[in-house]
Design a protein around this motif. Structure first.
Motif, PDB file in Angstrom:
ATOM      1  N   ASP A  79      19.596  28.422 -55.813  1.00 41.96           N
ATOM      2  CA  ASP A  79      18.623  28.232 -56.880  1.00 41.96           C
ATOM      3  C   ASP A  79      17.883  26.919 -56.645  1.00 41.96           C
ATOM      4  O   ASP A  79      17.491  26.625 -55.514  1.00 41.96           O
ATOM      5  N   ASP A  80      17.679  26.090 -57.676  1.00 41.83           N
ATOM      6  CA  ASP A  80      16.871  24.875 -57.525  1.00 41.83           C
ATOM      7  C   ASP A  80      17.504  23.837 -56.608  1.00 41.83           C
ATOM      8  O   ASP A  80      16.811  22.912 -56.163  1.00 41.83           O
ATOM      9  N   VAL A  81      18.797  23.936 -56.334  1.00 44.21           N
ATOM     10  CA  VAL A  81      19.433  22.987 -55.424  1.00 44.21           C
ATOM     11  C   VAL A  81      18.829  23.086 -54.021  1.00 44.21           C
ATOM     12  O   VAL A  81      18.901  22.152 -53.223  1.00 44.21           O
ATOM     13  N   ALA A  82      18.176  24.208 -53.720  1.00 45.37           N
ATOM     14  CA  ALA A  82      17.498  24.367 -52.428  1.00 45.37           C
ATOM     15  C   ALA A  82      16.428  23.298 -52.215  1.00 45.37           C
ATOM     16  O   ALA A  82      16.032  23.034 -51.074  1.00 45.37           O
ATOM     17  N   ALA A  83      15.961  22.670 -53.298  1.00 44.87           N
ATOM     18  CA  ALA A  83      14.952  21.619 -53.157  1.00 44.87           C
ATOM     19  C   ALA A  83      15.475  20.411 -52.387  1.00 44.87           C
ATOM     20  O   ALA A  83      14.681  19.659 -51.809  1.00 44.87           O
ATOM     21  N   LEU A  84      16.798  20.209 -52.355  1.00 46.64           N
ATOM     22  CA  LEU A  84      17.345  19.053 -51.634  1.00 46.64           C
ATOM     23  C   LEU A  84      17.193  19.213 -50.127  1.00 46.64           C
ATOM     24  O   LEU A  84      16.606  18.337 -49.476  1.00 46.64           O
ATOM     25  N   PRO A  85      17.705  20.293 -49.505  1.00 39.81           N
ATOM     26  CA  PRO A  85      17.453  20.442 -48.068  1.00 39.81           C
ATOM     27  C   PRO A  85      15.977  20.609 -47.739  1.00 39.81           C
ATOM     28  O   PRO A  85      15.509  20.146 -46.685  1.00 39.81           O
ATOM     29  N   LEU A  86      15.216  21.234 -48.639  1.00 41.24           N
ATOM     30  CA  LEU A  86      13.779  21.365 -48.402  1.00 41.24           C
ATOM     31  C   LEU A  86      13.110  19.999 -48.399  1.00 41.24           C
ATOM     32  O   LEU A  86      12.287  19.697 -47.524  1.00 41.24           O
ATOM     33  N   GLY A  87      13.454  19.162 -49.373  1.00 43.65           N
ATOM     34  CA  GLY A  87      12.885  17.817 -49.424  1.00 43.65           C
ATOM     35  C   GLY A  87      13.232  17.015 -48.185  1.00 43.65           C
ATOM     36  O   GLY A  87      12.389  16.293 -47.634  1.00 43.65           O
ATOM     37  N   ALA A  88      14.493  17.134 -47.731  1.00 39.29           N
ATOM     38  CA  ALA A  88      14.908  16.429 -46.521  1.00 39.29           C
ATOM     39  C   ALA A  88      14.115  16.925 -45.314  1.00 39.29           C
ATOM     40  O   ALA A  88      13.684  16.133 -44.459  1.00 39.29           O
ATOM     41  N   ALA A  89      13.921  18.241 -45.217  1.00 35.91           N
ATOM     42  CA  ALA A  89      13.163  18.808 -44.099  1.00 35.91           C
ATOM     43  C   ALA A  89      11.722  18.318 -44.119  1.00 35.91           C
ATOM     44  O   ALA A  89      11.151  17.998 -43.059  1.00 35.91           O
ATOM     45  N   ALA A  90      11.116  18.245 -45.296  1.00 36.15           N
ATOM     46  CA  ALA A  90       9.733  17.773 -45.394  1.00 36.15           C
ATOM     47  C   ALA A  90       9.625  16.313 -44.969  1.00 36.15           C
ATOM     48  O   ALA A  90       8.700  15.936 -44.229  1.00 36.15           O
ATOM     49  N   ILE A  91      10.586  15.486 -45.402  1.00 36.72           N
ATOM     50  CA  ILE A  91      10.568  14.078 -45.001  1.00 36.72           C
ATOM     51  C   ILE A  91      10.795  13.961 -43.493  1.00 36.72           C
ATOM     52  O   ILE A  91      10.196  13.123 -42.815  1.00 36.72           O
ATOM     53  N   GLY A  92      11.657  14.824 -42.962  1.00 38.67           N
ATOM     54  CA  GLY A  92      11.871  14.843 -41.526  1.00 38.67           C
ATOM     55  C   GLY A  92      10.594  15.172 -40.760  1.00 38.67           C
ATOM     56  O   GLY A  92      10.313  14.585 -39.701  1.00 38.67           O
ATOM     57  N   GLU A  93       9.805  16.103 -41.283  1.00 41.01           N
ATOM     58  CA  GLU A  93       8.525  16.446 -40.654  1.00 41.01           C
ATOM     59  C   GLU A  93       7.556  15.268 -40.722  1.00 41.01           C
ATOM     60  O   GLU A  93       6.792  15.024 -39.786  1.00 41.01           O
ATOM     61  N   ILE A  94       7.583  14.544 -41.837  1.00 48.32           N
ATOM     62  CA  ILE A  94       6.718  13.358 -41.967  1.00 48.32           C
ATOM     63  C   ILE A  94       7.137  12.294 -40.960  1.00 48.32           C
ATOM     64  O   ILE A  94       6.299  11.709 -40.262  1.00 48.32           O
ATOM     65  N   GLU A  95       8.446  12.062 -40.852  1.00 43.59           N
ATOM     66  CA  GLU A  95       8.930  11.051 -39.917  1.00 43.59           C
ATOM     67  C   GLU A  95       8.660  11.450 -38.466  1.00 43.59           C
ATOM     68  O   GLU A  95       8.469  10.583 -37.605  1.00 43.59           O
ATOM     69  N   GLY A  96       8.633  12.738 -38.209  1.00 47.73           N
ATOM     70  CA  GLY A  96       8.354  13.216 -36.857  1.00 47.73           C
ATOM     71  C   GLY A  96       6.876  13.288 -36.529  1.00 47.73           C
ATOM     72  O   GLY A  96       6.506  13.669 -35.409  1.00 47.73           O
ATOM     73  N   GLY A  97       6.024  12.950 -37.507  1.00 45.99           N
ATOM     74  CA  GLY A  97       4.587  12.948 -37.273  1.00 45.99           C
ATOM     75  C   GLY A  97       3.931  14.307 -37.377  1.00 45.99           C
ATOM     76  O   GLY A  97       2.740  14.450 -37.088  1.00 45.99           O
ATOM     77  N   ARG A  98       4.688  15.308 -37.796  1.00 45.90           N
ATOM     78  CA  ARG A  98       4.125  16.658 -37.907  1.00 45.90           C
ATOM     79  C   ARG A  98       3.507  16.915 -39.279  1.00 45.90           C
ATOM     80  O   ARG A  98       2.789  17.885 -39.471  1.00 45.90           O
ATOM     81  N   LEU A  99       3.813  16.048 -40.220  1.00 48.46           N
ATOM     82  CA  LEU A  99       3.199  16.063 -41.547  1.00 48.46           C
ATOM     83  C   LEU A  99       2.792  14.645 -41.906  1.00 48.46           C
ATOM     84  O   LEU A  99       3.367  13.678 -41.385  1.00 48.46           O
ATOM     85  N   LYS A 100       1.848  14.528 -42.815  1.00 45.72           N
ATOM     86  CA  LYS A 100       1.472  13.220 -43.338  1.00 45.72           C
ATOM     87  C   LYS A 100       1.517  13.275 -44.859  1.00 45.72           C
ATOM     88  O   LYS A 100       1.132  14.279 -45.466  1.00 45.72           O
ATOM     89  N   ASP A 101       2.005  12.185 -45.448  1.00 44.78           N
ATOM     90  CA  ASP A 101       2.115  12.134 -46.905  1.00 44.78           C
ATOM     91  C   ASP A 101       0.797  12.470 -47.587  1.00 44.78           C
ATOM     92  O   ASP A 101       0.771  13.102 -48.636  1.00 44.78           O
ATOM     93  N   GLY A 102      -0.307  12.028 -46.986  1.00 49.56           N
ATOM     94  CA  GLY A 102      -1.609  12.217 -47.610  1.00 49.56           C
ATOM     95  C   GLY A 102      -2.276  13.537 -47.299  1.00 49.56           C
ATOM     96  O   GLY A 102      -3.361  13.823 -47.829  1.00 49.56           O
ATOM     97  N   GLU A 103      -1.659  14.363 -46.463  1.00 43.37           N
ATOM     98  CA  GLU A 103      -2.252  15.662 -46.146  1.00 43.37           C
ATOM     99  C   GLU A 103      -2.374  16.502 -47.419  1.00 43.37           C
ATOM    100  O   GLU A 103      -1.457  16.554 -48.241  1.00 43.37           O
ATOM    101  N   ILE A 104      -3.489  17.163 -47.559  1.00 39.17           N
ATOM    102  CA  ILE A 104      -3.738  17.967 -48.772  1.00 39.17           C
ATOM    103  C   ILE A 104      -3.526  19.441 -48.476  1.00 39.17           C
ATOM    104  O   ILE A 104      -4.055  19.982 -47.497  1.00 39.17           O
TER     105      ILE A 104
END
Length: 335
Positions: A79-104
């Motif tokens: 259920d909503d606990v899935a947001a924790l691994p999802l959030g970690a994965a998104a931050i991992g993508e940001i740290e890897g340069g594949r996403l940017k915080d400001g991307e819309i």
């Protein structure tokens, strides 16, 4: 027949209490040992009282690695606990340069997901959101549309699961979008734009018979997709704490996004950064209530704690009491 169907699903989720305490995983460390006798004495009766629901529990000392679980190897809906691994994965993508915080990212009609979703409610008046805003909305606000936008941008649920497996977090899996999961467990088709908003969505759910919703929930509880074991969630928090998933700065960011409180029953001065998920059901039908996070004591000791309660036919207040008493027992075990 309803009882038979429910029990069949619960056999997949948890079965009985026999052999439900997993072997302790100990390593040396400077922190006091868990009071496992107290855990045994207090949590097993709570699990028995929750029947025919299944209570899953795990606690891990994040310094020593000492672990105690109940039904620790059994799968429960995230259920909503899935947001924790999802959030970690998104931050991992940001740290890897594949996403940017400001991307819309722009919200399309196909991206809308069921309540709670302030982003869906605001559409089409507002459709553009930064990655930063979406991570906050998904993790802190349990916004299902934010979940789906992030998952899609990362590469789909399978990409998140593959990332977790690659990081040796093998018992946490994401398989579907929230616009699929939430309606299907009520007996509905995938989410539609004209269902957005709490009132409209509840009206659509109410159009189904209790038997239809019961059958859908029974299937949901038996489905291995979008699930985790208590043991797997402890491993997630262990890997997060050790910097194996994302950097320590990224971990700090994620933990700051998770709601924090001094939950009743936990040690004085302790703070619990945790994600709670509650899936309400019709009276007398099974529901889901989860709570997972990191407990930090006044002296700096840190413990990962996971509570999953699935298939309980208790009313919402009784389910919340079961989870609260389980958390309190965990707090007493670390004094």
């Amino acid at each position: 027949m309803r009882r038979v169907l429910l029990m069949a699903a619960l056999l997949v989720l948890g079965g009985g209490l026999s052999a439900c305490k997993q072997p302790l995983l100990r390593s040396t460390g400077d922190t006091p040992a868990l009071d496992t006798a107290r855990l045994e004495l207090e949590i097993k009766p709570l699990a028995a009282a929750a029947a025919p629901g299944v209570l899953g529990f795990g606690i891990m000392n994040l310094v020593s690695g000492e672990t105690w679980t109940l039904n620790g190897e059994r799968r429960f809906p995230l259920d909503d606990v899935a947001a924790l691994p999802l959030g970690a994965a998104a931050i991992g993508e940001i740290e890897g340069g594949r996403l940017k915080d400001g991307e819309i990212l722009s919200v399309r009609e196909v991206d809308l997901a069921p309540p709670p979703s302030a982003i869906a409610d605001a559409w089409p008046s507002r459709s553009d959101y930064t990655i930063h805003t979406l991570v906050e909305a998904a993790v802190r606000g349990s916004d299902t549309t934010a979940d789906d936008l992030l998952i899609h941008r990362i590469g789909g649920p399978g990409a998140v699961t593959a990332w977790l497996v690659d990081k040796h977090v093998a018992e946490v899996r994401l398989d579907r979008y929230r616009r699929e999961i939430d309606p299907h467990r009520s007996g509905l088709a995938s989410f539609r734009a004209d269902w957005k908003g709490e009132t409209a969505y509840r009206q659509v759910q109410a159009s189904l018979t209790p038997a239809q919703r019961q059958a859908a929930m029974t299937a949901y509880l038996a489905d291995p997709r979008d699930t985790a074991t208590p043991r797997g969630m402890l491993r997630f928090f262990q890997a997060l704490s050790a910097g194996e998933l994302i950097s320590h700065a990224g971990m700090t960011r994620l933990m700051a996004t998770i709601p924090q409180d001094a939950s009743p029953g936990l040690p004085p001065g302790a703070h619990f950064a945790h994600k709670r998920a509650q899936m309400a059901a019709l009276p007398g039908q099974p529901g889901v209530l989860n709570d997972a996070g990191v407990l930090t004591l006044k002296d700096g000791r840190r413990y990962a704690i996971t509570v999953f309660l699935a298939g309980s036919t208790q009313d919402a207040k009784a389910q919340a009491d079961t989870v609260a008493r389980t958390l309190a027992a965990a707090g007493r075990s670390v004094h």
